[in-house]
Design a protein around this motif. Structure first.
Motif, PDB file in Angstrom:
ATOM      1  N   PRO A 169       0.818  -1.219   0.000  1.00  0.00           N
ATOM      2  CA  PRO A 169       0.000   0.000   0.000  1.00  0.00           C
ATOM      3  C   PRO A 169       0.851   1.268   0.000  1.00  0.00           C
ATOM      4  CG  PRO A 169       0.110  -0.906   2.209  1.00  0.00           C
ATOM      5  CD  PRO A 169       0.822  -1.884   1.317  1.00  0.00           C
ATOM      6  N   GLY A 170       0.451   2.242  -0.809  1.00  0.00           N
ATOM      7  CA  GLY A 170       1.089   3.546  -0.772  1.00  0.00           C
ATOM      8  C   GLY A 170       0.617   4.333   0.436  1.00  0.00           C
ATOM      9  N   GLY A 171       1.367   5.374   0.788  1.00  0.00           N
ATOM     10  CA  GLY A 171       0.964   6.218   1.902  1.00  0.00           C
ATOM     11  C   GLY A 171       2.122   6.613   2.785  1.00  0.00           C
ATOM     12  N   VAL A 172       1.787   7.237   3.905  1.00  0.00           N
ATOM     13  CA  VAL A 172       2.763   7.678   4.896  1.00  0.00           C
ATOM     14  C   VAL A 172       2.758   6.689   6.052  1.00  0.00           C
ATOM     15  CG1 VAL A 172       3.464   9.524   6.463  1.00  0.00           C
ATOM     16  CG2 VAL A 172       2.405  10.093   4.271  1.00  0.00           C
ATOM     17  N   TYR A 173       3.915   6.124   6.339  1.00  0.00           N
ATOM     18  CA  TYR A 173       4.054   5.166   7.433  1.00  0.00           C
ATOM     19  C   TYR A 173       5.296   5.538   8.245  1.00  0.00           C
ATOM     20  CZ  TYR A 173       0.887   2.745   4.300  1.00  0.00           C
ATOM     21  OH  TYR A 173      -0.176   2.441   3.487  1.00  0.00           O
ATOM     22  N   TYR A 174       5.594   4.727   9.248  1.00  0.00           N
ATOM     23  CA  TYR A 174       6.838   4.921   9.988  1.00  0.00           C
ATOM     24  C   TYR A 174       7.319   3.583  10.528  1.00  0.00           C
ATOM     25  CZ  TYR A 174       4.061   4.733  14.345  1.00  0.00           C
ATOM     26  OH  TYR A 174       3.239   4.337  15.371  1.00  0.00           O
ATOM     27  N   ILE A 175       8.576   3.539  10.919  1.00  0.00           N
ATOM     28  CA  ILE A 175       9.160   2.318  11.461  1.00  0.00           C
ATOM     29  C   ILE A 175       8.689   2.138  12.899  1.00  0.00           C
ATOM     30  CG2 ILE A 175      11.306   1.181  12.128  1.00  0.00           C
ATOM     31  CD1 ILE A 175      12.629   2.593   9.754  1.00  0.00           C
ATOM     32  N   ARG A 176       7.952   1.064  13.145  1.00  0.00           N
ATOM     33  CA  ARG A 176       7.435   0.819  14.494  1.00  0.00           C
ATOM     34  C   ARG A 176       8.347  -0.096  15.302  1.00  0.00           C
ATOM     35  NH1 ARG A 176       1.893  -2.638  14.509  1.00  0.00           N
ATOM     36  NH2 ARG A 176       1.580  -1.990  12.364  1.00  0.00           N
ATOM     37  N   GLU A 177       9.140  -0.985  14.619  1.00  0.00           N
ATOM     38  CA  GLU A 177      10.016  -1.897  15.343  1.00  0.00           C
ATOM     39  C   GLU A 177      11.098  -2.429  14.410  1.00  0.00           C
ATOM     40  OE1 GLU A 177       7.669  -5.118  16.875  1.00  0.00           O
ATOM     41  OE2 GLU A 177       6.718  -5.526  14.942  1.00  0.00           O
ATOM     42  N   LEU A 178      12.171  -2.913  15.017  1.00  0.00           N
ATOM     43  CA  LEU A 178      13.263  -3.548  14.291  1.00  0.00           C
ATOM     44  C   LEU A 178      13.495  -4.916  14.904  1.00  0.00           C
ATOM     45  CD1 LEU A 178      15.679  -3.650  12.354  1.00  0.00           C
ATOM     46  CD2 LEU A 178      17.006  -2.389  14.064  1.00  0.00           C
ATOM     47  N   LEU A 179      13.460  -5.949  14.053  1.00  0.00           N
ATOM     48  CA  LEU A 179      13.576  -7.326  14.516  1.00  0.00           C
ATOM     49  C   LEU A 179      14.768  -8.011  13.865  1.00  0.00           C
ATOM     50  CD1 LEU A 179       9.821  -8.265  14.127  1.00  0.00           C
ATOM     51  CD2 LEU A 179      10.963  -7.575  16.237  1.00  0.00           C
ATOM     52  N   GLN A 180      15.316  -8.984  14.569  1.00  0.00           N
ATOM     53  CA  GLN A 180      16.423  -9.772  14.053  1.00  0.00           C
ATOM     54  C   GLN A 180      15.984 -11.234  13.975  1.00  0.00           C
ATOM     55  OE1 GLN A 180      20.077  -9.351  16.248  1.00  0.00           O
ATOM     56  NE2 GLN A 180      21.299  -9.926  14.458  1.00  0.00           N
ATOM     57  N   PRO A 181      15.664 -11.724  12.777  1.00  0.00           N
ATOM     58  CA  PRO A 181      15.222 -13.113  12.633  1.00  0.00           C
ATOM     59  C   PRO A 181      16.294 -14.091  13.112  1.00  0.00           C
ATOM     60  CG  PRO A 181      14.709 -11.849  10.660  1.00  0.00           C
ATOM     61  CD  PRO A 181      15.597 -10.988  11.505  1.00  0.00           C
ATOM     62  N   PRO A 182      15.879 -15.262  13.580  1.00  0.00           N
ATOM     63  CA  PRO A 182      16.843 -16.229  14.116  1.00  0.00           C
ATOM     64  C   PRO A 182      17.776 -16.790  13.060  1.00  0.00           C
ATOM     65  CG  PRO A 182      14.638 -17.176  14.025  1.00  0.00           C
ATOM     66  CD  PRO A 182      14.488 -15.721  13.747  1.00  0.00           C
ATOM     67  N   ASN A 183      17.352 -16.814  11.798  1.00  0.00           N
ATOM     68  CA  ASN A 183      18.188 -17.341  10.720  1.00  0.00           C
ATOM     69  C   ASN A 183      18.471 -16.225   9.722  1.00  0.00           C
ATOM     70  OD1 ASN A 183      19.479 -18.719   8.690  1.00  0.00           O
ATOM     71  ND2 ASN A 183      17.687 -19.902   8.044  1.00  0.00           N
ATOM     72  N   PRO A 184      19.687 -15.638   9.739  1.00  0.00           N
ATOM     73  CA  PRO A 184      19.985 -14.524   8.829  1.00  0.00           C
ATOM     74  C   PRO A 184      19.986 -14.916   7.362  1.00  0.00           C
ATOM     75  CG  PRO A 184      21.977 -15.258   9.938  1.00  0.00           C
ATOM     76  CD  PRO A 184      20.827 -15.965  10.599  1.00  0.00           C
ATOM     77  N   GLU A 185      20.027 -16.211   7.086  1.00  0.00           N
ATOM     78  CA  GLU A 185      19.986 -16.677   5.700  1.00  0.00           C
ATOM     79  C   GLU A 185      18.583 -17.104   5.297  1.00  0.00           C
ATOM     80  OE1 GLU A 185      22.622 -16.353   3.821  1.00  0.00           O
ATOM     81  OE2 GLU A 185      23.755 -15.610   5.550  1.00  0.00           O
ATOM     82  N   GLY A 186      17.621 -16.892   6.167  1.00  0.00           N
ATOM     83  CA  GLY A 186      16.257 -17.322   5.901  1.00  0.00           C
ATOM     84  C   GLY A 186      15.472 -16.338   5.065  1.00  0.00           C
ATOM     85  N   VAL A 187      14.163 -16.523   5.041  1.00  0.00           N
ATOM     86  CA  VAL A 187      13.299 -15.759   4.143  1.00  0.00           C
ATOM     87  C   VAL A 187      13.218 -14.279   4.492  1.00  0.00           C
ATOM     88  CG1 VAL A 187      11.905 -17.735   3.487  1.00  0.00           C
ATOM     89  CG2 VAL A 187      11.314 -16.454   5.536  1.00  0.00           C
ATOM     90  N   TYR A 188      13.461 -13.918   5.767  1.00  0.00           N
ATOM     91  CA  TYR A 188      13.415 -12.514   6.170  1.00  0.00           C
ATOM     92  C   TYR A 188      14.791 -11.873   6.187  1.00  0.00           C
ATOM     93  CZ  TYR A 188       8.627 -13.449   7.705  1.00  0.00           C
ATOM     94  OH  TYR A 188       7.297 -13.792   7.745  1.00  0.00           O
ATOM     95  N   GLY A 189      15.860 -12.666   5.935  1.00  0.00           N
ATOM     96  CA  GLY A 189      17.194 -12.109   5.972  1.00  0.00           C
ATOM     97  C   GLY A 189      17.642 -11.809   7.394  1.00  0.00           C
ATOM     98  N   PRO A 190      18.699 -10.989   7.550  1.00  0.00           N
ATOM     99  CA  PRO A 190      19.270 -10.738   8.873  1.00  0.00           C
ATOM    100  C   PRO A 190      18.496  -9.731   9.720  1.00  0.00           C
ATOM    101  CG  PRO A 190      20.512  -9.556   7.210  1.00  0.00           C
ATOM    102  CD  PRO A 190      19.500 -10.382   6.473  1.00  0.00           C
ATOM    103  N   PHE A 191      17.711  -8.861   9.086  1.00  0.00           N
ATOM    104  CA  PHE A 191      16.960  -7.832   9.820  1.00  0.00           C
ATOM    105  C   PHE A 191      15.607  -7.611   9.157  1.00  0.00           C
ATOM    106  CE2 PHE A 191      21.412  -6.671  10.639  1.00  0.00           C
ATOM    107  CZ  PHE A 191      21.414  -6.627  12.019  1.00  0.00           C
ATOM    108  N   ALA A 192      14.659  -7.137   9.955  1.00  0.00           N
ATOM    109  CA  ALA A 192      13.328  -6.829   9.444  1.00  0.00           C
ATOM    110  C   ALA A 192      12.763  -5.633  10.198  1.00  0.00           C
ATOM    111  CB  ALA A 192      12.402  -8.032   9.597  1.00  0.00           C
ATOM    112  N   TYR A 193      12.388  -4.598   9.460  1.00  0.00           N
ATOM    113  CA  TYR A 193      11.685  -3.450  10.031  1.00  0.00           C
ATOM    114  C   TYR A 193      10.185  -3.694   9.927  1.00  0.00           C
ATOM    115  CZ  TYR A 193      15.938  -0.540   9.792  1.00  0.00           C
ATOM    116  OH  TYR A 193      17.200  -0.013   9.955  1.00  0.00           O
ATOM    117  N   GLY A 194       9.468  -3.543  11.026  1.00  0.00           N
ATOM    118  CA  GLY A 194       8.018  -3.547  10.985  1.00  0.00           C
ATOM    119  C   GLY A 194       7.514  -2.129  10.834  1.00  0.00           C
ATOM    120  N   LEU A 195       6.646  -1.887   9.862  1.00  0.00           N
ATOM    121  CA  LEU A 195       6.101  -0.553   9.628  1.00  0.00           C
ATOM    122  C   LEU A 195       4.752  -0.402  10.324  1.00  0.00           C
ATOM    123  CD1 LEU A 195       6.955  -0.002   5.841  1.00  0.00           C
ATOM    124  CD2 LEU A 195       8.387   0.330   7.876  1.00  0.00           C
TER     125      LEU A 195
END
Length: 266
Positions: A169-195
């Motif tokens: 979706p287009g629009g104005v958002y912001y970063i609500r959280e920063l997460l570190q998935p347990p497997n950096p080689e997995g589907v989410y990679g090493p980091f994930a920002y939740g908007l």
């Protein structure tokens, strides 16, 4: 604990993703090495009108795990936003909001709830007001994510975005959280920002809220295309640089648009 439910996942994620990413304990608006600035006293802050996206953006960090939201200045409480309802790890991540407008000792803020773009007023007497010169701009047609510091573009990278049937979706958002998935080689990679935004077509995803996120990928060859279920995917080295080199704070604005000219219109 609330399950991570980014919508930028393929069928492989639905079948094979297990466990929650661990929260990254960081990223208040004043945390080093973020080149943030302390906001002026509220009495000298901009009065009325939307904050210019090329200037510093104001961020409110709540002093507690819940905030009462009012319909207007000195108005009526219409809802309460609680960390446990909108954060993956409420005990380790502060509750933050992007400011849309400052008026005396009140702030109109974007809310991390449905529908996307919801706002409300909160009093600032017991809140922490800071500012950042960072902002993210994402073009869904050019498949690019760019980080700006003021007027300067300091980082850009190719991304993958939502498919036609599960659009970002287009629009104005912001970063609500920063997460570190347990497997950096997995589907989410090493980091994930939740908007602060949600899928416009999915009510839930993988057992939780269909939250829009920015994260790494184990399929970098698919960047530059409409590939996800709504999230923004980027190369693992790119999101690692974004997190470790720039350290953008929670509350940083994220402008998502089909056209660059629309970034300030929402």
């Amino acid at each position: 604990m609330r399950a991570l439910a980014f919508v930028g996942a393929s069928a492989l994620i639905l079948a094979g993703c297990s466990g929650n990413p661990e929260p990254v304990v960081s990223t208040s608006a004043t945390s080093a090495p973020v080149p943030s600035i302390t906001a002026p006293d509220v009495e000298t802050s901009p009065q009325g009108g939307d904050v210019d996206v090329t200037a510093a953006s104001y961020i409110v960090t709540a002093p507690s795990d819940s905030v009462d939201v009012y319909d207007e200045v000195d108005g009526t409480v219409t809802q309460t936003v609680a960390a446990e309802d909108v954060l993956t790890a409420p005990g380790q991540t502060p509750l933050t909001f992007l400011v849309k407008e400052l008026r005396d000792d009140w702030a109109e803020v974007y809310l991390p709830i449905r529908p996307n773009g919801s706002t409300g007023w909160i009093p600032l007497a017991d809140e922490q007001l800071t500012a950042t010169s960072y902002r993210l701009e994402i073009s869904l047609t050019d498949f690019t994510l760019s980080l700006f510091q003021g007027n300067d573009e300091v980082f850009t990278t190719d991304v993958g975005v939502g498919r036609d049937d599960r659009p970002t979706p287009g629009g104005v958002y912001y970063i609500r959280e920063l997460l570190q998935p347990p497997n950096p080689e997995g589907v989410y990679g090493p980091f994930a920002y939740g908007l602060s935004g949600y899928s416009p077509v999915l009510d839930e995803f993988n057992g939780g809220e269909a939250i829009i996120g920015i994260h790494g990928t184990n399929e970098p060859e698919k960047l530059g295309s409409y590939v996800s279920s709504g999230c923004i995917r980027m190369a693992n080295d790119a999101i690692t640089e974004l997190v470790t080199e720039f350290g953008i704070p929670l509350g940083t604005p994220v402008y998502i648009s089909d056209q660059a000219a629309d970034l300030t219109a929402a």
